[in-house]
Design a protein around this motif. Structure first.
Motif, PDB file in Angstrom:
ATOM      1  N   LEU A  44       1.360  -1.346   0.004  1.00  0.00           N
ATOM      2  CA  LEU A  44       0.029   0.261  -0.365  1.00  0.00           C
ATOM      3  C   LEU A  44       0.625   1.453  -0.245  1.00  0.00           C
ATOM      4  O   LEU A  44       0.973   1.987  -0.773  1.00  0.00           O
ATOM      5  CB  LEU A  44      -0.765   0.397   1.422  1.00  0.00           C
ATOM      6  N   THR A  45       2.004   1.314   1.025  1.00  0.00           N
ATOM      7  CA  THR A  45       2.946   2.188   0.925  1.00  0.00           C
ATOM      8  C   THR A  45       3.842   2.842  -0.597  1.00  0.00           C
ATOM      9  O   THR A  45       4.000   4.505  -0.539  1.00  0.00           O
ATOM     10  CB  THR A  45       4.112   2.643   1.904  1.00  0.00           C
ATOM     11  N   VAL A  46       3.522   1.417  -1.032  1.00  0.00           N
ATOM     12  CA  VAL A  46       4.881   2.460  -2.371  1.00  0.00           C
ATOM     13  C   VAL A  46       3.195   2.413  -3.545  1.00  0.00           C
ATOM     14  O   VAL A  46       4.522   3.155  -4.367  1.00  0.00           O
ATOM     15  CB  VAL A  46       5.175   0.155  -3.133  1.00  0.00           C
ATOM     16  N   ASP A  47       1.994   1.863  -3.414  1.00  0.00           N
ATOM     17  CA  ASP A  47       0.940   2.697  -4.833  1.00  0.00           C
ATOM     18  C   ASP A  47       0.662   3.909  -4.085  1.00  0.00           C
ATOM     19  O   ASP A  47       0.339   4.649  -5.346  1.00  0.00           O
ATOM     20  CB  ASP A  47       0.329   1.180  -4.582  1.00  0.00           C
ATOM     21  N   ASP A  48       0.710   3.941  -2.895  1.00  0.00           N
ATOM     22  CA  ASP A  48       0.969   5.377  -2.715  1.00  0.00           C
ATOM     23  C   ASP A  48       1.690   6.588  -3.410  1.00  0.00           C
ATOM     24  O   ASP A  48       1.197   7.403  -3.821  1.00  0.00           O
ATOM     25  CB  ASP A  48       0.337   5.846  -0.973  1.00  0.00           C
ATOM     26  N   TRP A  49       2.618   5.812  -2.820  1.00  0.00           N
ATOM     27  CA  TRP A  49       3.820   6.876  -3.142  1.00  0.00           C
ATOM     28  C   TRP A  49       3.590   6.878  -4.306  1.00  0.00           C
ATOM     29  O   TRP A  49       4.136   7.865  -5.413  1.00  0.00           O
ATOM     30  CB  TRP A  49       5.549   6.200  -3.492  1.00  0.00           C
ATOM     31  N   ARG A  50       4.081   5.847  -5.610  1.00  0.00           N
ATOM     32  CA  ARG A  50       3.773   5.799  -7.502  1.00  0.00           C
ATOM     33  C   ARG A  50       2.058   6.767  -7.506  1.00  0.00           C
ATOM     34  O   ARG A  50       2.404   7.572  -8.014  1.00  0.00           O
ATOM     35  CB  ARG A  50       3.682   4.880  -7.386  1.00  0.00           C
ATOM     36  N   LEU A  51       1.405   6.535  -6.894  1.00  0.00           N
ATOM     37  CA  LEU A  51      -0.246   7.608  -6.661  1.00  0.00           C
ATOM     38  C   LEU A  51       1.111   8.889  -6.540  1.00  0.00           C
ATOM     39  O   LEU A  51       0.028   9.585  -7.536  1.00  0.00           O
ATOM     40  CB  LEU A  51      -0.954   7.503  -6.228  1.00  0.00           C
ATOM     41  N   LEU A  52       0.942   9.415  -5.681  1.00  0.00           N
ATOM     42  CA  LEU A  52       1.507  10.680  -5.362  1.00  0.00           C
ATOM     43  C   LEU A  52       3.268  11.370  -6.767  1.00  0.00           C
ATOM     44  O   LEU A  52       2.494  12.517  -6.979  1.00  0.00           O
ATOM     45  CB  LEU A  52       2.275  10.924  -3.838  1.00  0.00           C
ATOM     46  N   ARG A  53       3.395  10.382  -7.424  1.00  0.00           N
ATOM     47  CA  ARG A  53       4.962  10.755  -8.604  1.00  0.00           C
ATOM     48  C   ARG A  53       3.138  11.060  -9.715  1.00  0.00           C
ATOM     49  O   ARG A  53       3.604  11.738  -9.873  1.00  0.00           O
ATOM     50  CB  ARG A  53       5.352   9.923  -8.459  1.00  0.00           C
ATOM     51  N   PRO A  55      -0.647  10.977 -10.348  1.00  0.00           N
ATOM     52  CA  PRO A  55      -2.516  10.723 -10.662  1.00  0.00           C
ATOM     53  C   PRO A  55      -2.852   9.395 -11.670  1.00  0.00           C
ATOM     54  O   PRO A  55      -4.049   9.129 -10.755  1.00  0.00           O
ATOM     55  CB  PRO A  55      -2.372  12.076 -10.995  1.00  0.00           C
ATOM     56  N   ALA A  56      -2.347   9.871 -13.094  1.00  0.00           N
ATOM     57  CA  ALA A  56      -2.409   9.189 -13.458  1.00  0.00           C
ATOM     58  C   ALA A  56      -2.048   7.241 -13.010  1.00  0.00           C
ATOM     59  O   ALA A  56      -3.085   6.574 -14.042  1.00  0.00           O
ATOM     60  CB  ALA A  56      -2.497   9.100 -14.829  1.00  0.00           C
ATOM     61  N   TYR A  57      -1.452   6.874 -12.815  1.00  0.00           N
ATOM     62  CA  TYR A  57      -0.795   5.656 -11.866  1.00  0.00           C
ATOM     63  C   TYR A  57      -2.349   5.001 -10.937  1.00  0.00           C
ATOM     64  O   TYR A  57      -2.813   5.033 -10.708  1.00  0.00           O
ATOM     65  CB  TYR A  57       0.122   5.694 -10.812  1.00  0.00           C
ATOM     66  N   GLN A  58      -2.413   2.957 -12.111  1.00  0.00           N
ATOM     67  CA  GLN A  58      -3.244   2.366 -11.861  1.00  0.00           C
ATOM     68  C   GLN A  58      -3.386   1.143 -11.121  1.00  0.00           C
ATOM     69  O   GLN A  58      -2.264   0.656 -11.526  1.00  0.00           O
ATOM     70  CB  GLN A  58      -3.938   2.199 -12.815  1.00  0.00           C
ATOM     71  N   PRO A  59      -2.723   1.296  -9.484  1.00  0.00           N
ATOM     72  CA  PRO A  59      -2.155   0.550  -8.360  1.00  0.00           C
ATOM     73  C   PRO A  59      -2.950  -1.372  -9.245  1.00  0.00           C
ATOM     74  O   PRO A  59      -3.817  -0.988  -9.223  1.00  0.00           O
ATOM     75  CB  PRO A  59      -2.920   0.500  -7.232  1.00  0.00           C
ATOM     76  N   PRO A  60      -2.710  -2.085  -9.137  1.00  0.00           N
ATOM     77  CA  PRO A  60      -2.392  -3.812  -9.635  1.00  0.00           C
ATOM     78  C   PRO A  60      -3.878  -3.609  -8.605  1.00  0.00           C
ATOM     79  O   PRO A  60      -4.208  -4.821  -9.022  1.00  0.00           O
ATOM     80  CB  PRO A  60      -1.674  -4.579  -9.264  1.00  0.00           C
ATOM     81  N   CYS A  61      -4.026  -3.837  -7.738  1.00  0.00           N
ATOM     82  CA  CYS A  61      -4.971  -3.638  -6.798  1.00  0.00           C
ATOM     83  C   CYS A  61      -6.567  -2.946  -7.494  1.00  0.00           C
ATOM     84  O   CYS A  61      -7.270  -3.259  -6.859  1.00  0.00           O
ATOM     85  CB  CYS A  61      -4.633  -2.930  -5.122  1.00  0.00           C
ATOM     86  N   ASN A  62      -6.678  -2.094  -8.115  1.00  0.00           N
ATOM     87  CA  ASN A  62      -7.729  -1.719  -8.792  1.00  0.00           C
ATOM     88  C   ASN A  62      -8.343  -2.602  -9.969  1.00  0.00           C
ATOM     89  O   ASN A  62      -7.596  -2.329 -10.847  1.00  0.00           O
ATOM     90  CB  ASN A  62      -6.855  -0.299  -9.595  1.00  0.00           C
ATOM     91  N   PRO A  65     -14.388  -1.674 -10.363  1.00  0.00           N
ATOM     92  CA  PRO A  65     -15.464  -0.505  -9.664  1.00  0.00           C
ATOM     93  C   PRO A  65     -15.762  -0.249  -8.529  1.00  0.00           C
ATOM     94  O   PRO A  65     -15.392  -0.016  -7.956  1.00  0.00           O
ATOM     95  CB  PRO A  65     -16.265  -0.473 -10.370  1.00  0.00           C
ATOM     96  N   VAL A  66     -15.613  -2.131  -7.877  1.00  0.00           N
ATOM     97  CA  VAL A  66     -15.964  -2.214  -6.204  1.00  0.00           C
ATOM     98  C   VAL A  66     -14.578  -2.537  -5.859  1.00  0.00           C
ATOM     99  O   VAL A  66     -13.940  -2.069  -4.802  1.00  0.00           O
ATOM    100  CB  VAL A  66     -16.953  -3.243  -6.384  1.00  0.00           C
ATOM    101  N   VAL A  67     -14.227  -3.681  -6.255  1.00  0.00           N
ATOM    102  CA  VAL A  67     -12.482  -4.094  -5.632  1.00  0.00           C
ATOM    103  C   VAL A  67     -11.188  -3.273  -6.295  1.00  0.00           C
ATOM    104  O   VAL A  67     -11.163  -3.363  -6.671  1.00  0.00           O
ATOM    105  CB  VAL A  67     -11.933  -5.384  -6.118  1.00  0.00           C
ATOM    106  N   SER A  68     -10.596  -2.115  -5.028  1.00  0.00           N
ATOM    107  CA  SER A  68     -10.307  -1.434  -5.474  1.00  0.00           C
ATOM    108  C   SER A  68      -9.515  -0.458  -4.480  1.00  0.00           C
ATOM    109  O   SER A  68     -10.066  -0.393  -3.394  1.00  0.00           O
ATOM    110  CB  SER A  68     -11.072   0.561  -6.635  1.00  0.00           C
ATOM    111  N   CYS A  69      -8.093   0.305  -5.071  1.00  0.00           N
ATOM    112  CA  CYS A  69      -7.704   0.657  -3.488  1.00  0.00           C
ATOM    113  C   CYS A  69      -7.013   1.929  -3.919  1.00  0.00           C
ATOM    114  O   CYS A  69      -6.970   2.790  -2.923  1.00  0.00           O
ATOM    115  CB  CYS A  69      -6.151  -0.237  -3.304  1.00  0.00           C
ATOM    116  N   GLY A  70      -6.929   2.393  -4.717  1.00  0.00           N
ATOM    117  CA  GLY A  70      -6.746   3.557  -5.471  1.00  0.00           C
ATOM    118  C   GLY A  70      -7.462   4.969  -4.583  1.00  0.00           C
ATOM    119  O   GLY A  70      -6.534   5.736  -3.663  1.00  0.00           O
TER     120      GLY A  70
END
Length: 211
Positions: A44-53, A55-62, A65-70
């Motif tokens: 989660l920390t890695v994905d959050d850091w990548r999202l900060l860098r 915003p168009a990044y799509q975490p693998p957990c997305n 529409p329901v099962v998503s963490c971004g």
């Protein structure tokens, strides 16, 4: 006049040892929940850091529409104390895993340390259930890595609590101890079952569309 008999020293404080050993089962639960929780928090920390860098990044957990963490990570609930919640998990789960390794190595932890661990796990369980409510009824999302953290936090709290009850660290009536000791697996399964039922019913239109 001969002196009276000497008073026996008060040994009450020595009857209850300050350090308490734990079963290997408890040690393994601490190691496994600490390790799994740390890995989920790290991802989660890695994905959050990548999202900060980006915003168009799509975490693998997305996944859907329901099962998503971004969206969960970027929500106010994802940084309740002003910083990402997963940073709490990185520190807390690492400490739990380290203590679990110590227990498996034969270390006897101080009674106060067991109490602190149980109290910390209780706070974690309360926080987890608040996050469950927020995820299901406010954010309308199910974060897979968050769900892993929910599962291991509940398991850690339950097993450490059972250990504290069995070793007398947390005093309870003997009847309560017998009930908890004999049914702790069933009670934990029921706890998970209630949460699974809430998830199932909350997103039933989505789940039924997959059938």
């Amino acid at each position: 006049m001969s002196p009276g008999p000497a008073l026996a020293p008060d040994t009450t404080a020595t009857l209850r040892p300050r350090t308490v050993a734990a079963s290997r089962r408890t040690g393994w639960v601490m190691v496994l929940t600490g390790t799994i929780g740390w890995l989920a928090s790290f991802q989660l920390t890695v994905d959050d850091w990548r999202l900060l860098r980006d915003p168009a990044y799509q975490p693998p957990c997305n996944i859907s529409p329901v099962v998503s963490c971004g969206s969960v990570m970027s929500s106010p609930q994802g940084s309740l104390l002003g910083f990402p919640n997963m940073l709490l998990g990185l520190g807390a789960f690492a400490a739990v895993a380290a203590l679990g390794v110590a227990v498996l190595s034969g270390a006897r932890l101080h009674r106060r340390l067991w109490l602190a661990l149980d109290a910390g796990a209780l706070v974690g369980v309360g926080f987890v259930h608040w996050l469950i409510a927020q995820s299901l009824y406010e954010l309308n999302k199910l974060c897979p890595y968050c769900a892993v953290v929910w599962i291991v936090t509940i398991a850690l709290f339950w097993h450490v609590t059972v250990h504290c009850l069995e070793r007398g660290i947390v005093p309870v009536p003997r009847g309560v101890l017998y009930v908890v000791r004999d049914t702790h697996g069933m009670l934990l399964s029921a706890w998970y079952g209630v949460i699974a039922l809430l998830v199932l019913t909350r997103f039933w239109p989505y789940w039924s569309s997959l059938l």
